[in-house]
Design a protein around this motif. Structure first.
Motif, PDB file in Angstrom:
ATOM      1  N   LEU A  34      14.597 -21.639 -15.387  1.00  0.00           N
ATOM      2  CA  LEU A  34      13.280 -20.992 -15.452  1.00  0.00           C
ATOM      3  C   LEU A  34      13.281 -19.578 -14.885  1.00  0.00           C
ATOM      4  N   THR A  36      13.817 -16.634 -16.222  1.00  0.00           N
ATOM      5  CA  THR A  36      13.087 -15.630 -17.002  1.00  0.00           C
ATOM      6  C   THR A  36      11.570 -15.805 -16.880  1.00  0.00           C
ATOM      7  N   PRO A  37      11.048 -17.029 -17.109  1.00  0.00           N
ATOM      8  CA  PRO A  37       9.603 -17.204 -16.895  1.00  0.00           C
ATOM      9  C   PRO A  37       9.181 -16.872 -15.462  1.00  0.00           C
ATOM     10  N   SER A  40       8.783 -13.231 -15.197  1.00  0.00           N
ATOM     11  CA  SER A  40       7.605 -12.711 -15.872  1.00  0.00           C
ATOM     12  C   SER A  40       6.332 -13.156 -15.144  1.00  0.00           C
ATOM     13  N   THR A  87       4.309 -15.551 -20.310  1.00  0.00           N
ATOM     14  CA  THR A  87       4.876 -16.647 -19.526  1.00  0.00           C
ATOM     15  C   THR A  87       4.486 -17.979 -20.155  1.00  0.00           C
ATOM     16  N   GLU A  88       3.223 -18.077 -20.542  1.00  0.00           N
ATOM     17  CA  GLU A  88       2.747 -19.303 -21.200  1.00  0.00           C
ATOM     18  C   GLU A  88       3.502 -19.521 -22.508  1.00  0.00           C
ATOM     19  N   MET A  90       6.453 -18.583 -23.304  1.00  0.00           N
ATOM     20  CA  MET A  90       7.816 -19.051 -23.041  1.00  0.00           C
ATOM     21  C   MET A  90       7.823 -20.496 -22.585  1.00  0.00           C
ATOM     22  N   LEU A  91       6.951 -20.804 -21.634  1.00  0.00           N
ATOM     23  CA  LEU A  91       6.983 -22.142 -21.032  1.00  0.00           C
ATOM     24  C   LEU A  91       6.647 -23.220 -22.049  1.00  0.00           C
TER      25      LEU A  91
ATOM     26  N   ARG B  35       4.031 -24.775 -16.449  1.00  0.00           N
ATOM     27  CA  ARG B  35       2.864 -24.248 -17.161  1.00  0.00           C
ATOM     28  C   ARG B  35       1.621 -24.306 -16.292  1.00  0.00           C
ATOM     29  N   ASN B  38       1.710 -21.472 -13.872  1.00  0.00           N
ATOM     30  CA  ASN B  38       1.295 -20.215 -14.496  1.00  0.00           C
ATOM     31  C   ASN B  38      -0.224 -20.141 -14.590  1.00  0.00           C
ATOM     32  N   VAL B 357      15.814 -19.293 -22.381  1.00  0.00           N
ATOM     33  CA  VAL B 357      14.595 -19.058 -23.147  1.00  0.00           C
ATOM     34  C   VAL B 357      14.892 -19.100 -24.643  1.00  0.00           C
TER      35      VAL B 357
END
Lengths: 100, 470
Positions: A34, A36-37, A40, A87-88, A90-91, B35, B38, B357
Motif C-alpha cells: 500500500l 503508493t496509496p 497519495s 487514493t480511493e 487506487m484502493l 478505503r 481514506n 498498484v
C-alpha cells in the motif's frame, strides 16, 4: 505583529515531535503493498495548507496577497480534491483472493 | 488575551480533524481497512476546511470559491483520467503543488508583516519558504524526468556538486541572516528565487531509477513545509498533518534507499546511471555469443507444463502498459491449474508500491503479490520465473561482485528458478549501467520483445495450443 510568546512555539514543537513519532510508528506498519496509496493519502492530508491559503485569499489585505492566496488555494485544492479521489480509485482496485 | 468563543470551537474542530487524520493513516496499515481510512481522513479534511471558512478574518469568499472550483476541477480530472502507469508523475506534480501553496502562504505572511516580525516567526517563515520552494521546482523537475519531458538520465557538468552545495549554503546563510535582520526584504525575495534554483539544480543529476527515493524525499519536504506553515500561523492541525506527511516521506525514502543499498548522499550526489560509450562496448563483449533467445511458443510450452510460475515485473511493464495482458495471462494459467505468484522488489518502478498498484489494476488479488523475502524463499521451487521489464533488481552481480555499483543491493534471486524467461526489448543495460550475467546463465531464455507484445504473443500461443487440443 508582536513576537510570538516562546510558550506557543514550545507547544508547537511538542506537537510536531510527538506527531512525527506517531507517524513513524504508524507508517512502518503500512505494508509495501500500500505504499503508493499511502503516499497519495499523506499527500492529500498535507493539502491542509489550504487552511493557510484560505486565510490569505479571504482576508482582503491587498491585491498582491489576495493573488498569492488565490494561487495557493488553487494549488492546495488540486491536492485536496484530487488526492482523496485518486487514493480511493487506487484502493478500490486492491482485492484479496476470492473477494469480488 | 481574550479568546472569542468561536475560536474555542474551531480549535476543537481542528483537534477532531487531527484525530481523523491519524485514524485515516492507521487504516492504511491493512488493505481491508484502507478505503475506510481514506474516507476518515477525507472527513477530517472537510471538518478543517469548513471550520476555517467560518473564521471571522475571512471577509471575502469570491477568490476562495473560484480557486476551489479551478483547483478542484483540475484535481478531480487528474484523479479520474490519469493512467495508473503514470502514478509517479501525478504524485510528483502533487508534491509540487503542495510546496507551491506553502511557499506562497509564507511569502504573503512575510509581505504583510515582514519587518515587524520577531525572530522566531521569521525563522519559521524562512523554513516554510525554503522547503516549499525547493519542493515546488524540485518536484516539477522530477515530474519532467518521469514524463521524459527532460532526459531521465543524470545531467551532469563539472563542479556540479560543489556549486550546488555552495548555492544551498548561501541560501541557508541568507535564512539565518534574516532571522536576525527580518527587515531585509530584498534578501528574503532573493532567497525565494535561490530556492527555486536549488530545487531545479538538485534534481538535474538524479537518474530515473533513483526517482523512488527522490519522490519520497520531496514528499517529506512538502510535509515539513506544511508543518512550518503551522508554526507561522500558530495552527496545530497544520503542524500535525505536516509532521505526519514529513515523517511518512522520510521513512519511505529510507526504505527505498535501503532497498538499493545506497545512502541518501549517494542518491542525491552520485549521479547514478550516467552512462558512457566505453561501457556499451564492454557490454557487447560480455554478452557476445552467450545469449539464448526464445520464441513465444516455447515460453507458452514451458508455462503450460509448470506447477509454479513466478513473475517479476519492473518499470518496463509500466512503460509498455502491459499490466492488463499480464493479468490475463496469470488468470489463464491459474484456470489451467498453474500456480502464479508475483515477486515485487521494493524499488521496482518509479515510486514505492508502483507495481502493486498496476497489478491490482489488472485484477490480480493482493495475496499473490509477494515481497522480497517470501519471493526469494519461493524461487527455488518455481518452474519458470518470468522477468518483465526489470533488470537491475534481478542482477546477480549484486550478490557476487563486490566492486559492482550495485554491490550489496538486495535482489530477487530469479536465477534460482528452474528456468528463467526474460522479456526485454534489447540488451540495453538497466540504470546501474552494468551488464547482467543473468542473461547469459544456462537456465535463462531471452524473449526479445516489447513487454506488452511479448506477453500477448505468449498468451495467444497458449490459447492456440489448447484450442488445437480440443
Amino acid at each position: 505583529m508582536e513576537n510570538l510568546p516562546i510558550g506557543n512555539i514550545m507547544v508547537g514543537l511538542y506537537i510536531f515531535t510527538l506527531s512525527a513519532f506517531l507517524g513513524y510508528h504508524l507508517i512502518t506498519r503500512v505494508p509495501p503493498l500500500l505504499h503508493t496509496p499511502l503516499m497519495s493519502l499523506t499527500n492529500a492530508i498535507s493539502s491542509i495548507s489550504v487552511v493557510g491559503a484560505i486565510l490569505v485569499a479571504g482576508m482582503k489585505h491587498d491585491k498582491f496577497t489576495t493573488a498569492l492566496g488565490f494561487i495557493a488555494v488553487i494549488a492546495a485544492s488540486i491536492n485536496l480534491f484530487g488526492g482523496y479521489a485518486i487514493t480511493e480509485r487506487m484502493l478500490r482496485m486492491f482485492r484479496g483472493r476470492g473477494i469480488r | 488575551m481574550e479568546v472569542e468563543p468561536f475560536m474555542n470551537w474551531l480549535n476543537f474542530i481542528y483537534f477532531l480533524s487531527a484525530v481523523f487524520f491519524i485514524l485515516g493513516i492507521k487504516g492504511m496499515t491493512d488493505p481491508r481497512t484502507a478505503r475506510q481510512g481514506n474516507f476518515i481522513a477525507a472527513a477530517g479534511m472537510v471538518l478543517a476546511v469548513v471550520g476555517t471558512l467560518l473564521r471571522k478574518e475571512i471577509v471575502s469568499y469570491e477568490w476562495i470559491i473560484i480557486g476551489f472550483i479551478i483547483g478542484g476541477t483540475i484535481g478531480l480530472l487528474i484523479a479520474i483520467f490519469m493512467p495508473m502507469t503514470r502514478m509517479p508523475e501525478r504524485i510528483a506534480l502533487s508534491h509540487s503543488f503542495g510546496g507551491l501553496a506553502a511557499s506562497l502562504v509564507g511569502i504573503s505572511e512575510y509581505y504583510r508583516h515582514g519587518a515587524e516580525m520577531g525572530n522566531v516567526k521569521i525563522a519559521a517563515i524562512g523554513f516554510e519558504v525554503l522547503f516549499g520552494s525547493i519542493t515546488f521546482t524540485g518536484s516539477l523537475m522530477a515530474f519532467g524526468k518521469l514524463a521524459e519531458l527532460i532526459p531521465s538520465r543524470p545531467i551532469t557538468y563539472r563542479f556540479q556538486n560543489q556549486s550546488n552545495i555552495l548555492l544551498f549554503f548561501t541560501t541557508l546563510f541568507i535564512w539565518i541572516y534574516l532571522i536576525f535582520n527580518p527587515s531585509a526584504s530584498h534578501l528574503f525575495y532573493a532567497m525565494v528565487l535561490l530556492c527555486f534554483l536549488v530545487g531545479i539544480l538538485i534534481v538535474l543529476p538524479i537518474g530515473g531509477a533513483d526517482m523512488p527515493v527522490v519522490i519520497c524525499l520531496l514528499n517529506s519536504y512538502a510535509g515539513l513545509a506544511a508543518s512550518a506553515t503551522g508554526f507561522v500561523l500558530e495552527n496545530n492541525i497544520l503542524i500535525i498533518a505536516g509532521a505526519l506527511d514529513g515523517g511518512s516521506g522520510f521513512i519511505l525514502a529510507i526504505l527505498m534507499s535501503r532497498a538499493m543499498n545506497r545512502s541518501f548522499g549517494n542518491v542525491l550526489f552520485g549521479a547514478f546511471g550516467a552512462i558512457s560509450e566505453e561501457l556499451k562496448q564492454k557490454q557487447d563483449e560480455f554478452y557476445a555469443g552467450k545469449i539464448k533467445s526464445t520464441t513465444p511458443e516455447e515460453v507458452a510450452y514451458l508455462l503450460e507444463n509448470a506447477r509454479l510460475v513466478m513473475i517479476v515485473p519492473g518499470y518496463g511493464l509500466a512503460v509498455s502498459q502491459a499490466q492488463h495482458v499480464l493479468g490475463e495471462l496469470a488468470k489463464y494459467l491459474k484456470s489451467k491449474g498453474v500456480d502464479v505468484k508475483f515477486a515485487i522488489h521494493p524499488v521496482a518502478g518509479r515510486m514505492p508500491g508502483h507495481m502493486n498498484v498496476l497489478l491490482a489494476e489488472a485484477g490480480i488479488p493482493y495475496d499473490d503479490l509477494l515481497e522480497l523475502e517470501p519471493s526469494n524463499n519461493l524461487f527455488p521451487e518455481a518452474d519458470v520465473a518470468i522477468v518483465v521489464g526489470a533488470n537491475d533488481v534481478v542482477n546477480p552481480l549484486a550478490r557476487e561482485d563486490k566492486n559492482s555499483p550495485i554491490a550489496g543491493m538486495p535482489i530477487l534471486d530469479v536465477d534460482r528458478a528452474k528456468t528463467v524467461v526474460v522479456i526485454k526489448r534489447s540488451l540495453a543495460p538497466g540504470f546501474a549501467g552494468v551488464p547482467n550475467p543473468l542473461f547469459i546463465k544456462e537456465n535463462t531464455l531471452m524473449l526479445f520483445s516489447d513487454a506488452k507484445q511479448g506477453l500477448q504473443e505468449v498468451l495467444n500461443s497458449l490459447r492456440g495450443t489448447v484450442s488445437r487440443l480440443h
